[in-house]
Design a protein around this motif. Structure first.
Motif, mmCIF file in Angstrom:
data_model
loop_
_atom_site.group_PDB
_atom_site.id
_atom_site.type_symbol
_atom_site.label_atom_id
_atom_site.label_comp_id
_atom_site.label_asym_id
_atom_site.label_seq_id
_atom_site.Cartn_x
_atom_site.Cartn_y
_atom_site.Cartn_z
ATOM 1 N N TYR A 124 -28.188 -39.877 22.362
ATOM 2 C CA TYR A 124 -26.664 -40.275 22.145
ATOM 3 C C TYR A 124 -25.986 -40.053 23.366
ATOM 4 O O TYR A 124 -25.776 -38.691 23.834
ATOM 5 N N LYS A 125 -25.622 -41.165 24.111
ATOM 6 C CA LYS A 125 -24.595 -40.874 25.210
ATOM 7 C C LYS A 125 -25.030 -39.504 26.042
ATOM 8 O O LYS A 125 -23.969 -38.681 25.782
ATOM 9 N N PRO A 126 -25.922 -39.651 26.966
ATOM 10 C CA PRO A 126 -26.062 -38.273 27.641
ATOM 11 C C PRO A 126 -24.909 -37.615 28.761
ATOM 12 O O PRO A 126 -24.886 -36.712 28.958
ATOM 13 N N ASN A 127 -23.959 -38.488 28.864
ATOM 14 C CA ASN A 127 -23.228 -38.196 29.717
ATOM 15 C C ASN A 127 -21.762 -37.652 29.329
ATOM 16 O O ASN A 127 -20.930 -37.376 29.929
ATOM 17 N N ILE A 128 -21.576 -37.835 28.078
ATOM 18 C CA ILE A 128 -20.479 -37.070 27.170
ATOM 19 C C ILE A 128 -20.368 -35.579 27.379
ATOM 20 O O ILE A 128 -21.497 -35.022 27.409
ATOM 21 N N SER A 129 -19.208 -35.025 27.149
ATOM 22 C CA SER A 129 -19.096 -33.708 27.396
ATOM 23 C C SER A 129 -19.420 -32.918 26.136
ATOM 24 O O SER A 129 -19.480 -33.540 25.071
ATOM 25 N N ASP A 130 -19.602 -31.684 26.093
ATOM 26 C CA ASP A 130 -19.970 -30.915 24.938
ATOM 27 C C ASP A 130 -18.693 -30.960 24.014
ATOM 28 O O ASP A 130 -18.832 -30.734 22.940
ATOM 29 N N ASN A 131 -17.592 -30.969 24.555
ATOM 30 C CA ASN A 131 -16.246 -30.905 23.971
ATOM 31 C C ASN A 131 -16.093 -32.136 22.927
ATOM 32 O O ASN A 131 -15.857 -32.277 21.914
ATOM 33 N N VAL A 156 -24.182 -36.453 11.318
ATOM 34 C CA VAL A 156 -23.761 -35.718 12.657
ATOM 35 C C VAL A 156 -24.801 -35.187 13.467
ATOM 36 O O VAL A 156 -24.735 -34.839 14.786
ATOM 37 N N GLN A 157 -26.198 -35.099 13.233
ATOM 38 C CA GLN A 157 -27.129 -34.627 13.931
ATOM 39 C C GLN A 157 -27.399 -35.562 15.085
ATOM 40 O O GLN A 157 -27.933 -34.804 16.389
ATOM 41 N N LYS A 158 -27.300 -36.795 15.277
ATOM 42 C CA LYS A 158 -27.295 -37.547 16.516
ATOM 43 C C LYS A 158 -26.832 -37.189 17.759
ATOM 44 O O LYS A 158 -27.133 -37.248 18.572
ATOM 45 N N TYR A 159 -25.714 -36.137 17.271
ATOM 46 C CA TYR A 159 -24.863 -36.180 18.558
ATOM 47 C C TYR A 159 -25.120 -34.815 19.336
ATOM 48 O O TYR A 159 -24.834 -34.575 20.326
ATOM 49 N N PHE A 160 -26.155 -34.213 18.845
ATOM 50 C CA PHE A 160 -26.938 -32.993 19.367
ATOM 51 C C PHE A 160 -27.820 -33.516 20.544
ATOM 52 O O PHE A 160 -28.100 -32.594 21.558
ATOM 53 N N ASN A 161 -28.514 -34.652 20.603
ATOM 54 C CA ASN A 161 -29.560 -35.040 21.324
ATOM 55 C C ASN A 161 -29.018 -35.846 22.468
ATOM 56 O O ASN A 161 -28.874 -37.174 22.216
ATOM 57 N N LEU A 200 -16.849 -34.702 17.718
ATOM 58 C CA LEU A 200 -17.811 -35.690 16.721
ATOM 59 C C LEU A 200 -18.353 -35.136 15.770
ATOM 60 O O LEU A 200 -18.251 -35.583 14.625
ATOM 61 N N ILE A 201 -19.142 -33.978 16.013
ATOM 62 C CA ILE A 201 -19.692 -33.127 14.794
ATOM 63 C C ILE A 201 -18.678 -32.875 13.834
ATOM 64 O O ILE A 201 -19.001 -32.783 12.729
ATOM 65 N N LYS A 202 -17.696 -32.238 14.297
ATOM 66 C CA LYS A 202 -16.571 -31.507 13.245
ATOM 67 C C LYS A 202 -15.924 -32.745 12.474
ATOM 68 O O LYS A 202 -15.887 -32.334 11.445
ATOM 69 N N ALA A 203 -15.621 -33.834 13.030
ATOM 70 C CA ALA A 203 -15.074 -34.967 12.237
ATOM 71 C C ALA A 203 -15.895 -35.315 11.334
ATOM 72 O O ALA A 203 -15.640 -35.660 10.115
ATOM 73 N N GLY A 204 -17.375 -35.593 11.824
ATOM 74 C CA GLY A 204 -18.559 -36.074 10.477
ATOM 75 C C GLY A 204 -18.368 -34.904 9.591
ATOM 76 O O GLY A 204 -18.724 -35.453 8.457
ATOM 77 N N LEU A 205 -18.559 -33.749 9.665
ATOM 78 C CA LEU A 205 -18.814 -32.790 8.821
ATOM 79 C C LEU A 205 -17.303 -32.612 7.933
ATOM 80 O O LEU A 205 -17.579 -32.403 6.671
ATOM 81 N N ASP A 206 -16.190 -32.678 8.644
ATOM 82 C CA ASP A 206 -14.925 -32.510 7.799
ATOM 83 C C ASP A 206 -14.910 -33.742 6.720
ATOM 84 O O ASP A 206 -14.489 -33.788 5.620
ATOM 85 N N LYS A 207 -15.488 -34.816 6.922
ATOM 86 C CA LYS A 207 -15.543 -35.925 6.218
ATOM 87 C C LYS A 207 -16.611 -35.921 5.171
ATOM 88 O O LYS A 207 -16.203 -36.321 4.051
ATOM 89 N N SER A 208 -17.816 -35.134 5.479
ATOM 90 C CA SER A 208 -18.596 -35.275 4.327
ATOM 91 C C SER A 208 -18.861 -33.897 3.569
ATOM 92 O O SER A 208 -19.362 -33.830 2.801
ATOM 93 N N TYR A 209 -18.251 -32.748 4.390
ATOM 94 C CA TYR A 209 -18.586 -31.572 3.698
ATOM 95 C C TYR A 209 -17.482 -30.726 4.359
ATOM 96 O O TYR A 209 -17.585 -30.200 5.246
#
Length: 274
Positions: free
Chosen positions: A215-222, A206-211, A227-236
């Motif tokens: 990673y896709k500079p024009n997508i919103s923080d939401n 999920v780290q790539k989504y911070f940068n 993406l971060i939450k979905a990745g974490l829920d899947k792995s931890y």
């Protein structure tokens, strides 16, 4: 007749204002007679200050104190970067310590042209506490956990950071770990190591989504948060995240990629102090 008197009175008022303004500026600039006693250079240039009193006239001078460059009172939401350089000036047999500083704008721009020397007692350590007006401030300028937490809680630029912290409700935000880890180190995912910490968790999926640079500079923080939450829920799972009571979290994010440089990798790291 009345019109003439009124006109004369108006001209007199304007004339008085101009004279008063000019006198004020001369009083600020014509403070000569200073001599440099000593110049000093320190080791740490990543130090931020703010005005001890932002309602008081506070003049920034050129390096030999012959010309006032700015009245810092006009920059209420600025912070001031200390260059690690200072000097002692003598005036009327009295010696005073001055700091070389440069403006840090409310939007985190450290390339401000406002720079010069100021009497050290006009400054107090730390980033400007008007956190609601600040965005994308360099995390290394924060000195305490509470200072950094208040910035994260109030800055418009830190919405994503706030949401991610909610995913780790029992994990303490640490500015020390934030500085030690430099966010997530993408080149160290296979064997993460942070000096002074153990049991390091970096969640590489999920780290790539911070940068925004990578990673896709024009997508919103939401969208990034989803993406971060979905990745974490899947792995931890959230249950596991709730159990991280002995851990600290280091985290940083810029919602504007102008602050990013090649060796910065925004993200978060979780670990236990050694």
């Amino acid at each position: 007749m009345f019109s003439l008197k009124k006109s004369q009175m108006f001209a007199l008022i304007i004339s008085s204002l101009i004279v008063g303004y000019t006198t004020t500026m001369i009083n600020a600039k014509a403070d000569s007679g200073y001599t440099v006693v000593k110049r000093m250079t320190g080791n740490n240039a990543n130090v931020a200050y703010h005005l001890a009193n932002n309602s008081k006239n506070t003049y920034l001078w050129n390096g030999i104190h012959t010309k006032a460059k700015a009245n810092l009172r006009k920059y209420k939401n600025y912070s001031w970067r200390y260059y690690g350089k200072s000097l002692i000036l003598s005036h009327n047999s009295k010696k005073s310590l001055y700091y070389y500083i440069q403006g840090i704008t409310p939007n985190g721009n450290e390339a401000s042209k406002i720079r010069g020397i100021v009497w050290h007692s006009y400054l107090t350590p730390g980033i400007n506490p008007n956190y609601k007006q600040l965005n994308n401030i360099y995390y290394r300028y924060f000195n305490t956990d509470s200072e950094y937490l208040h910035y994260v809680q109030k800055s418009p630029s830190q919405k994503l950071t706030r949401e991610v912290l909610k995913l780790f409700p029992n994990t303490h935000l640490s500015i020390q770990l934030t500085k030690a880890a430099d966010g997530a180190s993408p080149w160290a995912w296979a064997s993460p190591r942070v000096d002074g910490y153990k049991n390091i968790l970096e969640f590489p999926t999920v780290q790539k989504y911070f940068n925004k640079r990578f990673y896709k500079p024009n997508i919103s923080d939401n969208t990034r948060f989803k993406l971060i939450k979905a990745g974490l829920d899947k792995s931890y799972s959230q249950t596991k995240r709730n159990a991280l009571t002995q851990y600290q979290i280091g985290i940083y994010y810029y919602n504007n990629p102008h602050r990013l440089i090649d060796d910065e990798a925004p993200g978060f790291t979780i670990a236990i102090p050694e």
